[in-house]
Write an enzyme that holds these catalytic residues in place. Structure first.
Site, mmCIF file in Angstrom:
data_model
loop_
_atom_site.group_PDB
_atom_site.id
_atom_site.type_symbol
_atom_site.label_atom_id
_atom_site.label_comp_id
_atom_site.label_asym_id
_atom_site.label_seq_id
_atom_site.Cartn_x
_atom_site.Cartn_y
_atom_site.Cartn_z
ATOM 1 C CB CYS A 1 1.668 -46.237 -6.874
ATOM 2 S SG CYS A 1 1.107 -47.834 -6.846
ATOM 3 C CB CYS B 1 5.352 -54.058 -6.980
ATOM 4 S SG CYS B 1 4.458 -53.796 -7.888
ATOM 5 C CB CYS B 2 8.723 -50.336 -7.257
ATOM 6 S SG CYS B 2 7.389 -49.127 -7.467
ATOM 7 C CB CYS C 1 9.552 -46.400 -8.232
ATOM 8 S SG CYS C 1 11.121 -46.225 -9.741
ATOM 9 C CB CYS D 1 2.387 -48.158 -11.587
ATOM 10 S SG CYS D 1 3.930 -48.756 -12.981
#
Length: 244
Positions: free
Chosen positions: A213, A129-130, A236, A210
């Site tokens: 997280c 995702c990062c 990240c 985010c």
């Protein structure tokens, strides 16, 4: 890439690494403003960018930069998962500090559809995702620049405990003007300039990224402890994956 091209890149990276080492020796004890002034003089405004999350400590670095040159490009990674408070804080600081070139960079639409159409990747694979929400967009944004400035600090611990003031990242220089600062010095910048805190700081957020997280810090925790809670992940990726 051909063998000859690869050899040339390795050679060029060695040159950048030696340059970074020399600059770090000169700037090792320099003030944050002196580091930014040096970066601006060495690289030039058109080839230098500052990357900011507009998080809980970001206003201090942005204030120092604005006092040096408010027209230095600022890259802001809008991941699509940010708190509304962070977006509002970004806009407030732009106006307050007179920042002239803030570039909000988003993931590509096709990447969002391909990688995370259901918006659940943060849970199943936060590294992935990062990677497409932050690392890849930053790589695209930094393609225009020869050096970048960031706000990492040694007191944040973990992988950041021994960062130099200047380092090499592939073919690019990376300046860490706040490497040596203390929490008290950051607080002093906020107080002297009457900078507003991030809206979520009063709610117990020491570090804001985010939404899925980021969490409120518990008593005795460091700022980074509240990110990716319950996982071994602490970064990240924009500072651990080469962005050249």
């Amino acid at each position: 890439m051909s063998v000859s091209d690869l050899a040339q890149q390795i050679s060029d990276e060695d040159v950048v690494a030696k340059r970074a080492e020399a600059l770090d020796g000169v700037l090792h004890h320099a003030s944050p403003s002196e580091v930014i002034e040096s970066a601006l003089r060495i690289v030039g405004r058109e080839r230098l960018a500052l990357v900011s999350s507009f998080g809980t400590e970001s206003a201090a670095l942005l204030k120092v930069m604005a006092d040096v040159d408010p027209a230095i490009p600022v890259i802001f990674l809008d991941t699509g998962w940010l708190f509304e408070e962070t977006l509002a804080y970004r806009d407030r600081l732009i106006a307050l500090l007179g920042l002239r070139d803030v570039r909000s960079i988003r993931p590509l639409d096709e990447a969002l559809q391909r990688e995370d159409a259901d918006r659940e990747l943060w849970f199943s694979d936060p590294d992935a995702c990062c990677r497409f929400r932050k690392v890849e967009p930053l790589r695209r944004a930094l393609a225009l620049f020869d050096a970048w400035i960031n706000g990492r600090k040694r007191f944040q611990g973990g992988l950041r405990a021994a960062i130099p003031v200047v380092e090499a990242e592939g073919l690019r220089l990376k300046f860490n003007p706040f490497a040596n600062v203390t929490p008290a010095e950051i607080a002093a910048i906020y107080a002297q300039a009457k900078l507003p805190p991030h809206p979520l700081a009063a709610s117990g957020f020491l570090s804001v990224g985010c939404m899925p997280c980021s969490s409120r810090a518990q008593p005795g925790e460091d700022a980074r402890d509240s990110r990716w809670r319950g996982r071994s992940k602490t970064e990240c990726g924009i500072h651990t994956v080469e962005t050249s």
